[in-house]
Motif scaffolding. Structure first.
Motif, PDB file in Angstrom:
ATOM      1  N   PRO A 100       0.811  -1.232   0.000  1.00  0.00           N
ATOM      2  CA  PRO A 100       0.000   0.000   0.000  1.00  0.00           C
ATOM      3  C   PRO A 100       0.836   1.270   0.000  1.00  0.00           C
ATOM      4  N   LEU A 101       1.901   1.295   0.778  1.00  0.00           N
ATOM      5  CA  LEU A 101       2.742   2.488   0.861  1.00  0.00           C
ATOM      6  C   LEU A 101       3.412   2.790  -0.474  1.00  0.00           C
ATOM      7  N   LEU A 102       4.036   1.796  -1.099  1.00  0.00           N
ATOM      8  CA  LEU A 102       4.764   2.039  -2.344  1.00  0.00           C
ATOM      9  C   LEU A 102       3.820   2.331  -3.506  1.00  0.00           C
ATOM     10  N   MET A 103       2.633   1.710  -3.507  1.00  0.00           N
ATOM     11  CA  MET A 103       1.660   2.006  -4.562  1.00  0.00           C
ATOM     12  C   MET A 103       1.174   3.444  -4.428  1.00  0.00           C
ATOM     13  N   HIS A 104       0.927   3.861  -3.203  1.00  0.00           N
ATOM     14  CA  HIS A 104       0.453   5.230  -2.946  1.00  0.00           C
ATOM     15  C   HIS A 104       1.512   6.273  -3.305  1.00  0.00           C
ATOM     16  N   ARG A 105       2.771   5.953  -3.061  1.00  0.00           N
ATOM     17  CA  ARG A 105       3.855   6.919  -3.303  1.00  0.00           C
ATOM     18  C   ARG A 105       4.198   7.070  -4.785  1.00  0.00           C
ATOM     19  N   GLY A 106       3.662   6.217  -5.632  1.00  0.00           N
ATOM     20  CA  GLY A 106       3.876   6.364  -7.068  1.00  0.00           C
ATOM     21  C   GLY A 106       5.252   5.986  -7.556  1.00  0.00           C
ATOM     22  N   VAL A 107       5.918   5.065  -6.864  1.00  0.00           N
ATOM     23  CA  VAL A 107       7.275   4.666  -7.274  1.00  0.00           C
ATOM     24  C   VAL A 107       7.268   3.369  -8.092  1.00  0.00           C
ATOM     25  N   LEU A 108       6.070   2.800  -8.288  1.00  0.00           N
ATOM     26  CA  LEU A 108       5.960   1.559  -9.048  1.00  0.00           C
ATOM     27  C   LEU A 108       5.325   1.822 -10.406  1.00  0.00           C
ATOM     28  N   GLU A 109       5.709   1.039 -11.378  1.00  0.00           N
ATOM     29  CA  GLU A 109       5.165   1.154 -12.727  1.00  0.00           C
ATOM     30  C   GLU A 109       3.842   0.387 -12.820  1.00  0.00           C
ATOM     31  N   PRO A 110       2.747   1.030 -13.222  1.00  0.00           N
ATOM     32  CA  PRO A 110       1.496   0.289 -13.443  1.00  0.00           C
ATOM     33  C   PRO A 110       1.701  -0.722 -14.581  1.00  0.00           C
ATOM     34  N   LEU A 111       1.162  -1.905 -14.410  1.00  0.00           N
ATOM     35  CA  LEU A 111       1.418  -2.975 -15.375  1.00  0.00           C
ATOM     36  C   LEU A 111       0.283  -3.186 -16.375  1.00  0.00           C
ATOM     37  N   ASP A 112      -0.819  -2.462 -16.218  1.00  0.00           N
ATOM     38  CA  ASP A 112      -2.011  -2.707 -17.046  1.00  0.00           C
ATOM     39  C   ASP A 112      -1.726  -2.621 -18.544  1.00  0.00           C
ATOM     40  N   ARG A 113      -0.925  -1.663 -18.963  1.00  0.00           N
ATOM     41  CA  ARG A 113      -0.704  -1.470 -20.400  1.00  0.00           C
ATOM     42  C   ARG A 113       0.157  -2.569 -21.027  1.00  0.00           C
ATOM     43  N   TYR A 114       0.839  -3.340 -20.175  1.00  0.00           N
ATOM     44  CA  TYR A 114       1.667  -4.440 -20.690  1.00  0.00           C
ATOM     45  C   TYR A 114       0.890  -5.749 -20.787  1.00  0.00           C
ATOM     46  N   ILE A 115      -0.163  -5.870 -19.983  1.00  0.00           N
ATOM     47  CA  ILE A 115      -0.889  -7.130 -19.868  1.00  0.00           C
ATOM     48  C   ILE A 115      -1.813  -7.336 -21.066  1.00  0.00           C
ATOM     49  N   THR A 116      -1.663  -8.470 -21.726  1.00  0.00           N
ATOM     50  CA  THR A 116      -2.492  -8.814 -22.887  1.00  0.00           C
ATOM     51  C   THR A 116      -3.525  -9.865 -22.481  1.00  0.00           C
ATOM     52  N   PRO A 117      -4.569 -10.060 -23.283  1.00  0.00           N
ATOM     53  CA  PRO A 117      -5.565 -11.099 -22.972  1.00  0.00           C
ATOM     54  C   PRO A 117      -4.938 -12.485 -22.861  1.00  0.00           C
ATOM     55  N   GLU A 118      -3.896 -12.753 -23.643  1.00  0.00           N
ATOM     56  CA  GLU A 118      -3.247 -14.066 -23.631  1.00  0.00           C
ATOM     57  C   GLU A 118      -2.571 -14.360 -22.288  1.00  0.00           C
ATOM     58  N   PHE A 119      -2.248 -13.305 -21.567  1.00  0.00           N
ATOM     59  CA  PHE A 119      -1.590 -13.495 -20.265  1.00  0.00           C
ATOM     60  C   PHE A 119      -2.546 -14.129 -19.256  1.00  0.00           C
ATOM     61  N   ASP A 120      -3.841 -14.014 -19.503  1.00  0.00           N
ATOM     62  CA  ASP A 120      -4.884 -14.676 -18.697  1.00  0.00           C
ATOM     63  C   ASP A 120      -4.844 -14.219 -17.239  1.00  0.00           C
ATOM     64  N   LEU A 121      -5.167 -12.963 -17.048  1.00  0.00           N
ATOM     65  CA  LEU A 121      -5.157 -12.372 -15.710  1.00  0.00           C
ATOM     66  C   LEU A 121      -6.185 -13.020 -14.780  1.00  0.00           C
ATOM     67  N   LYS A 122      -7.276 -13.508 -15.339  1.00  0.00           N
ATOM     68  CA  LYS A 122      -8.338 -14.118 -14.531  1.00  0.00           C
ATOM     69  C   LYS A 122      -7.901 -15.437 -13.903  1.00  0.00           C
ATOM     70  N   ASP A 123      -6.768 -15.958 -14.335  1.00  0.00           N
ATOM     71  CA  ASP A 123      -6.264 -17.220 -13.810  1.00  0.00           C
ATOM     72  C   ASP A 123      -5.684 -17.069 -12.404  1.00  0.00           C
ATOM     73  N   PHE A 124      -5.397 -15.829 -11.983  1.00  0.00           N
ATOM     74  CA  PHE A 124      -4.804 -15.597 -10.667  1.00  0.00           C
ATOM     75  C   PHE A 124      -5.859 -15.692  -9.562  1.00  0.00           C
TER      76      PHE A 124
END
Length: 421
Positions: A100-124
């Motif tokens: 929560p702290l690091l996400m709030h501070r904005g030091v991490l790269e959002p991964l949404d734009r890299y994730i494709t349908p083939e990666f199958d996010l719903k599998d997690f």
């Protein structure tokens, strides 16, 4: 003249070869990207598994090399310091506690734009993935997870005339009395019926079972409230009054896994990471695993997970994503989870490796559906530190539980308020 000419020609050929090799090496160096990856090591086996995975990745991604670094001490502090100094690795482990702290501070790269349908996010596993979401964006992909379950020594159970594990916490306390061994003249305990860890990571779900909170909605400590105390009181009573529960330091053990393996506790709550440890270190110990007994009529356990995250300042983001997607993809995760040290966060991999049907691992898998996730705002580390110090003091009889929790809560909240300014 002819001899000198031949010698000059030979030197010219050698020089051309050297220049050619140098040029090729320079070209290769320019085409290969080196990524830095930092994490911690829970065991040498974990390090070996990851290093093999990284070698496999490099073999199929020749344009990328990975420099893997194990941070052995004060991991979170080291990462935070490097992030401030723009010297953090491209990719690193991130625990739910610090997310929560690091996400709030904005030091991490959002991964949404890299994730494709083939990666199958719903599998997690949904709960594990949601731990690394902030304001609708994904900042990490969970590499594995662990829950807690009840380990019990089947030989000790037979000796005590017990045929099955306890289903409720009241039964656990009854069993603990039967399993505790006092043989010396001074009645000192040689074996505790139950071995426990006096820390918030192992007591949070007990607090929740009675409707209590360890952190309120504003992120402040709340474990001194009546409902929270109701969950903690039986823990104190079992340790102080019936003396059928002990902590590792009572037996000279460094943790409950060792306490259990040495035969100094008949039952313990521990994570699935203890299975290979017990099998390798204490091969003669016969044990089985069951779900955590219900408390106040409710199922409960803890869930822990760690994600791979990308540094927002990384200059090799596309290559970093290639590595993250490989490690958390179906094949990479299958190779990572095959050793039994951890459980895969992908449901398909979990099923393919047979963990839900394995008697030793099934209780951990089932617990993921109702576990208390080890995450609660940005100040959980401060809350935890103060809880652990004072709860141990109460357990040892140095002060009452109420006094200890009031003191811990007040100190934690003072520190949280100070951090806001």
């Amino acid at each position: 003249m002819s001899k000198l000419y031949r010698l000059l020609c030979q030197w010219a050929i050698v020089l051309l070869l050297v220049l050619s090799i140098t040029a090729c090496g320079s070209s290769l160096g320019e085409d290969v990207t080196t990524l830095t990856l930092s994490g911690w090591q829970s065991s040498p086996v974990e390090k070996q598994l990851l290093e093999q995975l990284l070698r496999d990745f490099e073999a199929t991604h020749p344009h990328i090399k990975v420099k893997y670094e194990v941070i052995t001490d004060q991991y979170s502090d080291v990462i935070k310091t490097r992030l401030i100094g723009d010297a953090a690795p491209d990719i690193f482990y991130l625990d739910t506690l610090e997310a929560p702290l690091l996400m709030h501070r904005g030091v991490l790269e959002p991964l949404d734009r890299y994730i494709t349908p083939e990666f199958d996010l719903k599998d997690f596993q949904p709960a594990m993935l949601n731990a690394f979401k902030y304001k609708g964006q994904i900042y990490g992909l969970p590499k594995d997870f662990s829950t807690l379950a009840l380990y019990y020594n089947t030989e000790f159970f037979r000796e005590a005339g017990l045929s099955e594990p306890p289903k409720t916490w009241a039964q656990l306390q009854e069993y603990s009395e039967k399993l505790t061994v006092r043989r010396n003249r001074d009645r000192r305990i040689q074996r505790y019926g139950y071995g426990m860890v006096p820390e918030l990571t192992r007591q949070a779900f007990v607090i929740r079972a009675f409707g209590g909170q360890f952190v309120d909605r504003k992120g402040f400590a709340a474990f001194a409230q009546p409902k929270a105390l109701k969950g903690l009181t039986p823990v104190i009573e079992q340790y102080q009054q019936t003396r059928t529960a002990g902590i590792p330091s009572d037996t000279g053990a460094s943790n409950v896994s060792e306490m259990f393996g040495q035969g100094k506790a008949a039952m313990v709550l521990d994570g699935n990471w203890a299975i290979p440890y017990l099998q390798e270190t204490f091969p003669r110990v016969s044990f089985a695993i069951a779900p955590v007994p219900t408390i106040n009529g409710k199922k409960g356990t803890m869930a822990f997970t760690v994600a791979y995250v990308m540094n927002k300042q990384s200059t090799h983001k596309q290559e970093a994503w290639e590595l993250i997607s490989y490690l958390t993809g179906k094949e990479g995760m299958k190779a990572w989870a095959r050793g039994g040290l951890i459980l895969p966060t992908r449901k398909s991999v979990l099923a393919e490796l047979g963990y839900p049907n394995n008697p030793l691992y099934a209780p951990f898998v089932a617990g993921a559906d109702y576990a208390t996730l080890w995450q609660a705002g940005e100040n959980l580390s401060l809350v935890t530190q103060n809880f652990n110090n004072q709860f141990l003091s109460a357990l040892l009889g140095e002060q009452s539980l109420l006094e200890a929790m009031k003191k811990a809560q007040a100190t934690a909240n003072q520190e949280i308020k100070a951090s806001l300014y």
